[in-house]
Design a protein around this motif. Structure first.
Motif, PDB file in Angstrom:
ATOM      1  N   ASP A 137       0.834  -1.210   0.000  1.00 44.19           N
ATOM      2  CA  ASP A 137       0.000   0.000   0.000  1.00 44.19           C
ATOM      3  C   ASP A 137       0.870   1.262   0.000  1.00 44.19           C
ATOM      4  O   ASP A 137       0.564   2.234  -0.704  1.00 44.19           O
ATOM      5  N   ASN A 138       1.927   1.245   0.775  1.00 48.42           N
ATOM      6  CA  ASN A 138       2.796   2.421   0.843  1.00 48.42           C
ATOM      7  C   ASN A 138       3.634   2.595  -0.414  1.00 48.42           C
ATOM      8  O   ASN A 138       3.908   3.729  -0.816  1.00 48.42           O
ATOM      9  N   VAL A 139       4.021   1.508  -1.045  1.00 46.74           N
ATOM     10  CA  VAL A 139       4.705   1.610  -2.333  1.00 46.74           C
ATOM     11  C   VAL A 139       3.763   2.223  -3.359  1.00 46.74           C
ATOM     12  O   VAL A 139       4.154   3.106  -4.129  1.00 46.74           O
ATOM     13  N   ALA A 140       2.523   1.786  -3.355  1.00 47.56           N
ATOM     14  CA  ALA A 140       1.546   2.322  -4.313  1.00 47.56           C
ATOM     15  C   ALA A 140       1.329   3.816  -4.081  1.00 47.56           C
ATOM     16  O   ALA A 140       1.266   4.597  -5.047  1.00 47.56           O
ATOM     17  N   ARG A 141       1.213   4.221  -2.821  1.00 44.96           N
ATOM     18  CA  ARG A 141       1.027   5.652  -2.530  1.00 44.96           C
ATOM     19  C   ARG A 141       2.260   6.442  -2.968  1.00 44.96           C
ATOM     20  O   ARG A 141       2.144   7.497  -3.589  1.00 44.96           O
ATOM     21  N   ALA A 142       3.442   5.939  -2.642  1.00 45.04           N
ATOM     22  CA  ALA A 142       4.672   6.623  -3.040  1.00 45.04           C
ATOM     23  C   ALA A 142       4.774   6.708  -4.557  1.00 45.04           C
ATOM     24  O   ALA A 142       5.131   7.757  -5.103  1.00 45.04           O
ATOM     25  N   ARG A 143       4.455   5.624  -5.254  1.00 40.70           N
ATOM     26  CA  ARG A 143       4.513   5.598  -6.721  1.00 40.70           C
ATOM     27  C   ARG A 143       3.576   6.651  -7.312  1.00 40.70           C
ATOM     28  O   ARG A 143       3.944   7.378  -8.229  1.00 40.70           O
ATOM     29  N   LYS A 144       2.377   6.745  -6.779  1.00 38.58           N
ATOM     30  CA  LYS A 144       1.398   7.717  -7.273  1.00 38.58           C
ATOM     31  C   LYS A 144       1.933   9.144  -7.102  1.00 38.58           C
ATOM     32  O   LYS A 144       1.831   9.968  -8.021  1.00 38.58           O
ATOM     33  N   ILE A 145       2.512   9.430  -5.946  1.00 34.67           N
ATOM     34  CA  ILE A 145       3.033  10.769  -5.668  1.00 34.67           C
ATOM     35  C   ILE A 145       4.233  11.076  -6.560  1.00 34.67           C
ATOM     36  O   ILE A 145       4.336  12.159  -7.146  1.00 34.67           O
ATOM     37  N   VAL A 146       5.150  10.124  -6.675  1.00 34.47           N
ATOM     38  CA  VAL A 146       6.351  10.333  -7.493  1.00 34.47           C
ATOM     39  C   VAL A 146       5.983  10.497  -8.969  1.00 34.47           C
ATOM     40  O   VAL A 146       6.495  11.395  -9.639  1.00 34.47           O
ATOM     41  N   ASP A 147       5.087   9.654  -9.451  1.00 32.49           N
ATOM     42  CA  ASP A 147       4.670   9.774 -10.848  1.00 32.49           C
ATOM     43  C   ASP A 147       4.047  11.146 -11.122  1.00 32.49           C
ATOM     44  O   ASP A 147       4.349  11.783 -12.141  1.00 32.49           O
TER      45      ASP A 147
END
Length: 187
Positions: A137-147
């Motif tokens: 879940d935290n990887v997905a949130r980080a990925r969304k923010i970074v993208d």
């Protein structure tokens, strides 16, 4: 000046110049070992923790970590100040401590590289604690923010959303988190 060190470290890692990065970390840790300004110590510490460190490197970074942790308690901006302390704890194997510090607060913006970085550190710490879903879940949130951050024009930046090197820093740690979690044979 420590912002320049931070930008340089990010560029070395992003371009894959790991031998120069290792040399940079050794000389920078020695140069700043007596630093008393907590914010400056934190920038140097996190710059030297962008990649996993060996026991000798960790020992050399101890004085910076002590100064940084002391400053963290006094910090008003916990999302940014948590990064070097939580990354330090993660690199030292204190996954519980890293997770507690990196845990993004509800008020943290999903447009800030600080949130993305904290999510990436939290994901790795949770993974090592066996909390795989939380890690994902935290990887997905980080990925969304970074993208989203890289979709915008990364100009100089600011101290709220992050400077260009803060975004690259977040992306480097996100890649590390993704590689760690994707390598899990229990997927």
């Amino acid at each position: 000046m420590t912002l320049d060190y931070q930008a340089y470290a990010v560029l070395l890692v992003e371009t894959g110049d790991f031998s120069t990065y290792a040399q940079f970390c050794r000389t920078t840790a020695a140069r700043y070992a007596g630093e008393t300004n907590g914010e400056a110590a934190g920038r140097i510490l996190k710059s030297c923790l962008l990649r996993p460190r060996d026991a000798e490197s960790i020992a050399a970074l101890q004085p910076l970590a002590k100064t940084t942790e002391g400053a963290f308690a006094q910090s008003l901006n916990k999302s940014w100040a948590a990064i070097p302390v939580s990354l330090w704890r993660y690199r030292c194997g204190d996954y519980r401590g890293a997770a507690e510090l990196a845990l993004p607060k509800e008020s943290q913006s999903d447009t800030s590289s600080a949130t993305a970085t904290n999510c990436a550190i939290l994901a790795m710490a949770l993974f090592h604690q066996g909390k795989i879903e939380g890690a994902r879940d935290n990887v997905a949130r980080a990925r969304k923010i970074v993208d989203a951050g890289f979709a915008r024009r990364l100009d100089i930046g600011n101290n709220i959303q992050g400077y260009w090197f803060d975004w690259v820093f977040a992306r480097i740690l996100l890649r590390e988190a993704e590689a760690l979690i994707e390598a899990d044979p229990k997927k």
